[in-house]
Design an enzyme around this catalytic site. Sequence first.
Site, PDB file in Angstrom:
ATOM      1  N   GLU A 139       0.851  -1.192   0.000  1.00 25.89           N
ATOM      2  CA  GLU A 139       0.000   0.000   0.000  1.00 25.89           C
ATOM      3  C   GLU A 139       0.882   1.235   0.000  1.00 25.89           C
ATOM      4  OE1 GLU A 139      -0.693  -2.203   2.717  1.00 25.89           O
ATOM      5  OE2 GLU A 139      -2.519  -3.128   1.912  1.00 25.89           O
ATOM      6  N   TYR A 165       7.807   2.118  -7.738  1.00 23.80           N
ATOM      7  CA  TYR A 165       7.095   0.831  -7.867  1.00 23.80           C
ATOM      8  C   TYR A 165       6.700   0.568  -9.325  1.00 23.80           C
ATOM      9  CZ  TYR A 165       6.705   1.597  -2.828  1.00 23.80           C
ATOM     10  OH  TYR A 165       6.987   1.850  -1.508  1.00 23.80           O
TER      11      TYR A 165
HETATM   12  C1  LIG Z   1      10.212   6.345  -1.615  1.00 24.16           C
HETATM   13  C2  LIG Z   1      11.696   6.240  -1.241  1.00 24.16           C
HETATM   14  C3  LIG Z   1      11.925   4.925  -0.516  1.00 24.16           C
HETATM   15  C4  LIG Z   1      12.534   6.268  -2.532  1.00 24.16           C
HETATM   16  O1  LIG Z   1      13.881   6.055  -2.185  1.00 24.16           O
HETATM   17  P1  LIG Z   1      15.076   6.818  -2.948  1.00 24.16           P
HETATM   18  O2  LIG Z   1      16.344   6.223  -2.507  1.00 24.16           O
HETATM   19  O3  LIG Z   1      14.911   8.289  -2.778  1.00 24.16           O
HETATM   20  O4  LIG Z   1      14.733   6.443  -4.458  1.00 24.16           O
HETATM   21  P2  LIG Z   1      15.784   6.283  -5.644  1.00 24.16           P
HETATM   22  O5  LIG Z   1      16.803   7.377  -5.577  1.00 24.16           O
HETATM   23  O6  LIG Z   1      16.277   4.890  -5.677  1.00 24.16           O
HETATM   24  O7  LIG Z   1      14.837   6.577  -6.866  1.00 24.16           O
HETATM   25  C5  LIG Z   1      14.023   5.547  -7.408  1.00 24.16           C
HETATM   26  C6  LIG Z   1      13.204   6.121  -8.516  1.00 24.16           C
HETATM   27  O8  LIG Z   1      12.189   6.960  -7.985  1.00 24.16           O
HETATM   28  C7  LIG Z   1      12.245   8.244  -8.628  1.00 24.16           C
HETATM   29  N1  LIG Z   1      12.133   9.291  -7.652  1.00 24.16           N
HETATM   30  C8  LIG Z   1      12.860   9.443  -6.519  1.00 24.16           C
HETATM   31  N2  LIG Z   1      12.482  10.570  -5.889  1.00 24.16           N
HETATM   32  C9  LIG Z   1      11.509  11.120  -6.668  1.00 24.16           C
HETATM   33  C10 LIG Z   1      10.723  12.293  -6.548  1.00 24.16           C
HETATM   34  N3  LIG Z   1      10.884  13.148  -5.531  1.00 24.16           N
HETATM   35  N4  LIG Z   1       9.789  12.523  -7.494  1.00 24.16           N
HETATM   36  C11 LIG Z   1       9.634  11.662  -8.552  1.00 24.16           C
HETATM   37  N5  LIG Z   1      10.360  10.539  -8.706  1.00 24.16           N
HETATM   38  C12 LIG Z   1      11.284  10.294  -7.773  1.00 24.16           C
HETATM   39  C13 LIG Z   1      13.594   8.382  -9.276  1.00 24.16           C
HETATM   40  O9  LIG Z   1      13.456   9.070 -10.468  1.00 24.16           O
HETATM   41  C14 LIG Z   1      14.097   6.978  -9.412  1.00 24.16           C
HETATM   42  O10 LIG Z   1      14.038   6.491 -10.675  1.00 24.16           O
HETATM   43  P3  LIG Z   1      15.224   6.767 -11.720  1.00 24.16           P
HETATM   44  O11 LIG Z   1      16.471   6.972 -10.945  1.00 24.16           O
HETATM   45  O12 LIG Z   1      15.262   5.544 -12.552  1.00 24.16           O
HETATM   46  O13 LIG Z   1      14.776   7.981 -12.438  1.00 24.16           O
HETATM   47  C15 LIG Z   1      12.137   7.450  -0.361  1.00 24.16           C
HETATM   48  O14 LIG Z   1      11.748   8.648  -0.996  1.00 24.16           O
HETATM   49  C16 LIG Z   1      11.591   7.425   1.047  1.00 24.16           C
HETATM   50  O15 LIG Z   1      12.168   6.820   1.952  1.00 24.16           O
HETATM   51  N6  LIG Z   1      10.437   8.119   1.273  1.00 24.16           N
HETATM   52  C17 LIG Z   1       9.824   8.205   2.596  1.00 24.16           C
HETATM   53  C18 LIG Z   1       9.269   6.856   3.029  1.00 24.16           C
HETATM   54  C19 LIG Z   1       8.312   6.288   2.002  1.00 24.16           C
HETATM   55  O16 LIG Z   1       7.567   7.012   1.363  1.00 24.16           O
HETATM   56  N7  LIG Z   1       8.343   4.955   1.870  1.00 24.16           N
HETATM   57  C20 LIG Z   1       7.460   4.231   0.954  1.00 24.16           C
HETATM   58  C21 LIG Z   1       6.176   3.984   1.636  1.00 24.16           C
HETATM   59  S1  LIG Z   1       5.025   3.112   0.569  1.00 24.16           S
END
Ligand SMILES: CC(C)(COP(=O)(O)OP(=O)(O)OC[C@H]1O[C@@H](n2cnc3c(N)ncnc32)[C@H](O)[C@@H]1OP(=O)(O)O)[C@@H](O)C(=O)NCCC(=O)NCCS
Length: 175
Positions: free
Chosen positions: A117, A129
């Site tokens: 979710e 995702y």
């Molecule tokens: C969601 C989360 C886990 C992503 O982790 P991250 O290390 O920042 O993500 P990555 O750097 O590996 O990026 C993965 C992809 O998401 C995209 N992405 C990352 N941040 C983004 C943003 N702010 N807006 C749009 N796309 C984004 C990137 O483009 C990337 O794809 P690409 O490199 O192929 O273009 C992180 O933002 C987080 O911890 N958020 C708070 C907790 C959360 O929301 N957890 C998920 C609950 S369901």
Amino acid sequence: MKSIKVKSPFSGIQVDYMQESDLPAVMEIERSSFTAPWDESSFREGIRSRNHHVYFLVIRHQQNPVAFINFWVVEEDAHIANFAVAPNYRNQGVGKYLFAESLISIRKLGGDHVSLEVRVSNIPAQYLYRQFGFQVVSIRENYYMDDHEDAYVFRLSNLREVDLCIDRGTHTHDR
Ligand SMILES: CC(C)(COP(=O)(O)OP(=O)(O)OC[C@H]1O[C@@H](n2cnc3c(N)ncnc32)[C@H](O)[C@@H]1OP(=O)(O)O)[C@@H](O)C(=O)NCCC(=O)NCCS
């Protein structure tokens, strides 16, 4: 067949099972990531219970936890229940790398249908995702207890058919 290639974000990075010694750093990540964070006992009991369906993984960079994920696998069904990256490590490929490693673990454990979710407002997570082939299958209204936001249910129904390739030797960033 969907094909996904992921690179390890930096050198000195390690994916491992979460240990109790990781909990202070994990709790800091949890509290800085969610408006209704899990409490420490949920992680502690999860680690201690040694329930062979439930897994807690961390990424450590230079020995310090910088991201974690929690999922369960029962026969072909898997569910990702918690996943976060430390704020100062976001947008550098850490989340994508840990998510890819987790999907490989889930597949080795027999999982083929993976669900999770996510808040409808959480665009970065949804973007990640979708990159792995997950799609929205339903909406759970008022799902989050703190602010009643809706959740999308994302599902990947055929993990075995995803061609996942992790390059652990070259790095997208260096720190
Ligand atoms: C969601 C989360 C886990 C992503 O982790 P991250 O290390 O920042 O993500 P990555 O750097 O590996 O990026 C993965 C992809 O998401 C995209 N992405 C990352 N941040 C983004 C943003 N702010 N807006 C749009 N796309 C984004 C990137 O483009 C990337 O794809 P690409 O490199 O192929 O273009 C992180 O933002 C987080 O911890 N958020 C708070 C907790 C959360 O929301 N957890 C998920 C609950 S369901």
